[in-house]
Every structure is written in structure tokens, then in C-alpha cells.
Design a protein around this motif. Structure first.
Motif, PDB file in Angstrom:
ATOM      1  N   GLY A  72      16.886  24.496  -7.867  1.00 16.22           N
ATOM      2  CA  GLY A  72      16.040  24.403  -6.680  1.00 16.22           C
ATOM      3  C   GLY A  72      16.051  23.010  -6.096  1.00 16.22           C
ATOM      4  N   THR A  73      15.008  22.671  -5.355  1.00 13.70           N
ATOM      5  CA  THR A  73      14.948  21.367  -4.690  1.00 13.70           C
ATOM      6  C   THR A  73      13.617  20.677  -4.926  1.00 13.70           C
ATOM      7  N   VAL A  74      13.673  19.363  -4.980  1.00 16.80           N
ATOM      8  CA  VAL A  74      12.488  18.508  -5.000  1.00 16.80           C
ATOM      9  C   VAL A  74      12.467  17.726  -3.693  1.00 16.80           C
ATOM     10  N   GLU A  75      11.339  17.761  -3.009  1.00 17.08           N
ATOM     11  CA  GLU A  75      11.171  16.973  -1.785  1.00 17.08           C
ATOM     12  C   GLU A  75      10.276  15.786  -2.093  1.00 17.08           C
ATOM     13  N   ALA A  76      10.574  14.646  -1.498  1.00 18.25           N
ATOM     14  CA  ALA A  76       9.777  13.444  -1.717  1.00 18.25           C
ATOM     15  C   ALA A  76       9.566  12.726  -0.393  1.00 18.25           C
ATOM     16  N   PHE A  77       8.411  12.078  -0.274  1.00 21.43           N
ATOM     17  CA  PHE A  77       8.114  11.349   0.958  1.00 21.43           C
ATOM     18  C   PHE A  77       7.216  10.161   0.652  1.00 21.43           C
ATOM     19  N   THR A  78       7.140   9.246   1.612  1.00 17.32           N
ATOM     20  CA  THR A  78       6.358   8.029   1.429  1.00 17.32           C
ATOM     21  C   THR A  78       5.211   7.954   2.430  1.00 17.32           C
ATOM     22  N   ARG A  79       4.251   7.142   2.080  1.00 15.58           N
ATOM     23  CA  ARG A  79       3.217   6.725   3.013  1.00 15.58           C
ATOM     24  C   ARG A  79       3.152   5.195   2.965  1.00 15.58           C
ATOM     25  N   ASN A  80       3.067   4.581   4.136  1.00 17.75           N
ATOM     26  CA  ASN A  80       2.915   3.118   4.238  1.00 17.75           C
ATOM     27  C   ASN A  80       4.130   2.346   3.719  1.00 17.75           C
ATOM     28  N   VAL A  81       5.271   2.628   4.290  1.00 23.22           N
ATOM     29  CA  VAL A  81       6.468   1.831   4.013  1.00 23.22           C
ATOM     30  C   VAL A  81       6.742   0.944   5.220  1.00 23.22           C
ATOM     31  N   PRO A  82       6.946  -0.361   5.025  1.00 22.77           N
ATOM     32  CA  PRO A  82       7.178  -1.252   6.164  1.00 22.77           C
ATOM     33  C   PRO A  82       8.528  -1.014   6.820  1.00 22.77           C
ATOM     34  N   ALA A  83       8.639  -1.360   8.071  1.00 26.97           N
ATOM     35  CA  ALA A  83       9.924  -1.329   8.764  1.00 26.97           C
ATOM     36  C   ALA A  83      10.761  -2.524   8.309  1.00 26.97           C
ATOM     37  N   GLY A 137       9.554   2.312   9.546  1.00 20.90           N
ATOM     38  CA  GLY A 137       8.111   2.320   9.407  1.00 20.90           C
ATOM     39  C   GLY A 137       7.497   3.699   9.334  1.00 20.90           C
ATOM     40  N   GLU A 138       8.279   4.730   9.657  1.00 22.64           N
ATOM     41  CA  GLU A 138       7.780   6.097   9.511  1.00 22.64           C
ATOM     42  C   GLU A 138       7.973   6.560   8.059  1.00 22.64           C
ATOM     43  N   SER A 139       7.405   7.694   7.730  1.00 27.49           N
ATOM     44  CA  SER A 139       7.545   8.230   6.379  1.00 27.49           C
ATOM     45  C   SER A 139       9.012   8.495   6.062  1.00 27.49           C
ATOM     46  N   ILE A 140       9.463   7.990   4.928  1.00 29.64           N
ATOM     47  CA  ILE A 140      10.816   8.288   4.466  1.00 29.64           C
ATOM     48  C   ILE A 140      10.769   9.625   3.728  1.00 29.64           C
ATOM     49  N   VAL A 141      11.590  10.555   4.174  1.00 31.30           N
ATOM     50  CA  VAL A 141      11.559  11.917   3.638  1.00 31.30           C
ATOM     51  C   VAL A 141      12.947  12.281   3.113  1.00 31.30           C
ATOM     52  N   LEU A 142      13.024  12.701   1.860  1.00 27.97           N
ATOM     53  CA  LEU A 142      14.308  13.086   1.282  1.00 27.97           C
ATOM     54  C   LEU A 142      14.151  14.350   0.448  1.00 27.97           C
ATOM     55  N   THR A 143      15.285  14.997   0.220  1.00 24.80           N
ATOM     56  CA  THR A 143      15.334  16.187  -0.615  1.00 24.80           C
ATOM     57  C   THR A 143      16.476  16.049  -1.615  1.00 24.80           C
ATOM     58  N   ALA A 144      16.191  16.339  -2.882  1.00 24.07           N
ATOM     59  CA  ALA A 144      17.210  16.321  -3.932  1.00 24.07           C
ATOM     60  C   ALA A 144      17.362  17.732  -4.488  1.00 24.07           C
ATOM     61  N   GLY A 166       0.815  -1.213   0.000  1.00 21.08           N
ATOM     62  CA  GLY A 166       0.000   0.000   0.000  1.00 21.08           C
ATOM     63  C   GLY A 166       0.843   1.255   0.000  1.00 21.08           C
ATOM     64  N   THR A 167       2.098   1.137  -0.433  1.00 20.87           N
ATOM     65  CA  THR A 167       3.034   2.266  -0.396  1.00 20.87           C
ATOM     66  C   THR A 167       2.709   3.310  -1.451  1.00 20.87           C
ATOM     67  N   GLU A 168       2.774   4.561  -1.049  1.00 24.44           N
ATOM     68  CA  GLU A 168       2.601   5.689  -1.964  1.00 24.44           C
ATOM     69  C   GLU A 168       3.836   6.574  -1.872  1.00 24.44           C
ATOM     70  N   ILE A 169       4.313   7.036  -3.006  1.00 30.37           N
ATOM     71  CA  ILE A 169       5.470   7.926  -3.075  1.00 30.37           C
ATOM     72  C   ILE A 169       5.034   9.218  -3.755  1.00 30.37           C
ATOM     73  N   LEU A 170       5.277  10.332  -3.091  1.00 31.83           N
ATOM     74  CA  LEU A 170       4.912  11.631  -3.635  1.00 31.83           C
ATOM     75  C   LEU A 170       6.125  12.558  -3.626  1.00 31.83           C
ATOM     76  N   ALA A 171       6.375  13.197  -4.753  1.00 31.24           N
ATOM     77  CA  ALA A 171       7.449  14.195  -4.849  1.00 31.24           C
ATOM     78  C   ALA A 171       6.847  15.489  -5.357  1.00 31.24           C
ATOM     79  N   PHE A 172       7.443  16.606  -4.961  1.00 34.87           N
ATOM     80  CA  PHE A 172       6.945  17.912  -5.380  1.00 34.87           C
ATOM     81  C   PHE A 172       8.086  18.918  -5.370  1.00 34.87           C
ATOM     82  N   VAL A 173       7.899  20.004  -6.096  1.00 35.44           N
ATOM     83  CA  VAL A 173       8.897  21.077  -6.104  1.00 35.44           C
ATOM     84  C   VAL A 173       8.782  21.843  -4.798  1.00 35.44           C
ATOM     85  N   LYS A 174       9.832  21.778  -4.017  1.00 30.24           N
ATOM     86  CA  LYS A 174       9.856  22.459  -2.726  1.00 30.24           C
ATOM     87  C   LYS A 174      10.349  23.897  -2.863  1.00 30.24           C
TER      88      LYS A 174
END
Length: 360
Positions: free
Chosen positions: A208-219, A290-297, A149-157
Motif C-alpha cells: 500500500g501507500t504511506v502519505e506524509a505532510f508537513t506543517r510550518n516549513v520555511p521557504a 513555504g507550503e505544506s510538503i506532501v509526499l507519498t511512499a 515549529g515544524t510538524e511532520i505527520l505520516a499515515f497509512v493512506k
């Protein structure tokens, strides 16, 4: 091997910017995964050129063809090959620079390494290579969605000095796609669009930067010591054209905190271990918690600009170079689906590796 990425879920991209076609071979995809060509095409459409007034005006349909590995809409477990034909390459736009080293491009370094280079559109160094990554990433996203049920979302930060301010809870695919700059903060998005238009008018470019994060990633995803999940994510993002920086969780800003301020304390939530904060960005010890994985490129300003620049040619002569052709004045909006794709490829690879080790 420099054109391949991943271990259990492995991709190899092929093709050049102005060649006949470009694409990817995916090896290691489990069988029985439903593949919808429309979903792959949707991701490619978010990446393709000519989609808005602030992107390159190269007109490519980027229509994907699945050549192998899928039967009756399901993966076979055999290699999946996906290709896209190039239909609007205008190599004449590059004739004047075939013997010139473009500033901040890969022209000189490819020549230094191989003794030969494809000067038409940048060859393999072109961002057009990322078509294969996005197509493969779409397959990886489908696997992750079905299995976890994992969702990955990225956006222009951020673009230049225009930073957005919005909570992840308020972000969804629709809000990201609601404007041409792919920033869900509508007020900031409008300022970004105007800034990119002005840069293009002035013959310049922005980063600039793109930020991305997940929802529902298993530990439990990640391989200590050298294949840490965050290390592989860093490699994935820094392999992208124009990407010059990477952060996970609090990133560099975390260095201003004390340990007592930065540590993520644990608590039990209906039998599940959770953290009260997420400064770690969902990864601790190289393994997902198990928490949201958050990264910035971070992406540099586009190297090709329409203003005059000083450089040299292959003979060592000084050259005054001015860009021609069709180029993005800012790569950030089109980088969003590419960041999502690389994010998905890393998670999918580690999920399949974890299944092989632990059965989970």
C-alpha cells in the motif's frame, strides 16, 4: 558511505537484524538542542515489532541507550551515538533457508555483490536496520520543532485496494495513533485491519501507500541542481526496505492535468507569498516554497509469506520454499514512523545547510 545519509546533519546506521545490537551515529547535530530519551523511545515504540495483532510477533523492547553526544539533556555538538540491544532474535527460524534465495529478498543480490551474506533475519537488509533511522529522526524532529515549529505527520493512506479519504486539516498525531493500522480514516482503517488479518490467515501479504505532510516549513530549503529537496526526499524514501515508489505533490496524477489546471498561482497573505493550490507539493525548482510538503511512499507486499514459493538454492537446485518465523503480513503500519523519520532527516539536513549558506 553506503551506510551513511545526509551532509550537514549526517547519520550512519550499524548492526544486523540478529546481531548483538543495532543503532546509529549522528554527526553534525547543533549543540544545545534538548534531547528527551522518552521522546526517542516513543518513536521507537511506534516502530517496534509485536505491537499489535497485525504485526510480527517478535518481542523486542527496543530500549534506546544514548552513549555519547548528550550532556545534562542537551546536545554537545559532538557525535551522538544511540544503540538498541537485540533480545529476541530466533536465528533457528532461518536455518532452513540459509542456502536458499528467498523470492523478492536481498539474499541473491547481497551474495552477488559481496560473495557472503548474513542469512539470519536478513542481516543489514532487514527492516530492523531502520531502528537507527527512527532514533536519529526523533532528534531531527526536535531540532525542526524548536527552530521552525515544524510538524511532520505520516499515515497509512492505502492498503491493497482500500483507500482512505480524509483532509490533512483533520489529521493529528492522536487520530493517526487511534488504531493499529495508523489510518486516521476510521472506517477505512477497520476495512484495512480485516484485510491484513485475512492475508495473514491465507499465508499471504499486502502492500500500500504511506502519505506524509508537513506543517510550518520555511521557504528556501533545497539545493539546486542535484541536491533538490524533492530529489533528496525521493532518495530517503526509496532507501527504505520494501519501498518501491515515490510521489511528491500531485505526483503521477498531475500528468493528466493541463498546465493551466496544474499551475499553483501566487498571492500575498499579510506580507507572505502563498500559493492558492499546492499541486507542487510545497517544492518548486527543488526548493521549498513555504507550503505544506506532501509526499507519498509506496510499499510492496511483505516478501516473506507463509505460502509455498518456487525458488533456487545457492547450488542452482530448484527449491519449494515456505516461510517460517515471525513476519509482518503488511509493513505499512510500522512504516509510518520510519517515513516520518526520513522526512525529518532530509529537512533537518537542508535546514542546517541553508543556515550555513544564508544565515537563515
Amino acid at each position: 558511505m553506503s551506510n551513511s545519509f545526509g551532509n550537514a546533519f549526517k547519520i550512519t546506521t550499524w548492526g544486523e537484524s540478529h546481531g548483538d545490537a543495532i543503532g546509529v551515529v549522528i554527526d553534525g547535530c547543533p549543540p544545545g538542542i534538548p534531547i528527551n530519551l522518552e521522546e526517542i523511545q516513543n518513536d521507537l515504540d511506534r516502530r517496534k515489532p509485536g505491537q499489535s495483532e497485525i504485526s510480527t510477533q517478535r518481542k523486542e523492547g527496543d530500549k534506546a541507550e544514548i552513549l555519547s553526544g548528550v550532556f545534562d539533556g542537551l546536545t554537545l555538538g559532538t557525535p551522538i551515538s544511540i544503540s538498541v540491544w537485540n533480545t529476541d532474535a530466533k536465528s533457528k527460524d532461518y536455518e532452513h533457508m540459509k542456502s536458499v534465495y528467498r523470492p523478492s529478498h536481498a539474499d541473491f543480490t547481497y551474495q552477488a555483490k559481496y560473495g557472503i551474506r548474513n542469512w539470519k533475519g536478513g542481516g543489514r537488509a532487514s527492516a530492523r536496520e531502520t531502528i537507527g533511522r527512527v532514533a536519529a529522526g526523533s532528534v531531527a524532529k526536535k531540532f525542526l520543532k524548536i527552530e521552525y515549529g515544524t510538524e511532520i505527520l505520516a499515515f497509512v493512506k492505502r492498503i491493497a485496494d482500500i483507500d482512505s479519504s480524509i483532509k490533512h486539516a483533520d489529521i493529528d498525531h492522536q487520530s493517526i495513533e487511534s488504531n493499529i493500522v495508523r489510518c486516521p480514516d476510521q472506517k477505512s482503517a477497520e476495512a484495512m485491519i480485516q484485510a491484513v488479518k485475512l492475508a495473514r490467515k491465507n499465508g499471504d501479504s499486502l502492500g500500500g501507500t504511506v502519505e506524509a505532510f508537513t506543517r510550518n516549513v520555511p521557504a528556501g530549503l533545497g539545493e539546486p541542481v542535484f541536491d533538490k529537496l524533492d530529489a533528496d526526499l525521493a532518495k530517503a524514501m526509496l532507501s527504505l526496505p520494501a519501498c518501491k515508489g515515490f510521489e511528491i505533490g500531485s505526483g503521477f496524477s498531475g500528468t493528466y492535468s493541463t498546465g493551466s489546471e496544474h499551475n499553483d498561482s501566487f498571492y500575498m497573505d499579510h506580507g507572505t507569498v502563498r500559493t492558492r493550490t499546492n499541486n507542487s507539493g510545497g517544492i518548486q525548482g527543488g526548493i521549498s516554497n513555504g507550503e505544506s510538503i506532501v509526499l507519498t511512499a509506496a510499499f510492496k507486499p511483505t516478501a516473506t509469506i507463509m505460502s509455498s514459493q518456487n525458488t533456487v538454492d545457492i547450488f542452482g537446485n530448484d527449491v519449494d520454499l515456505q516461510g517460517r518465523g515471525r513476519h509482518d503480513p503488511c509493513v505499512l503500519p510500522r512504516a509510518v514512523p520510519i517515513v516520518e523519520a526520513m522526512f525529518a532527516l532530509v529537512l533537518c539536513d537542508h535546514a542546517i545547510r541553508n543556515r550555513g549558506q544564508t544565515g537563515n
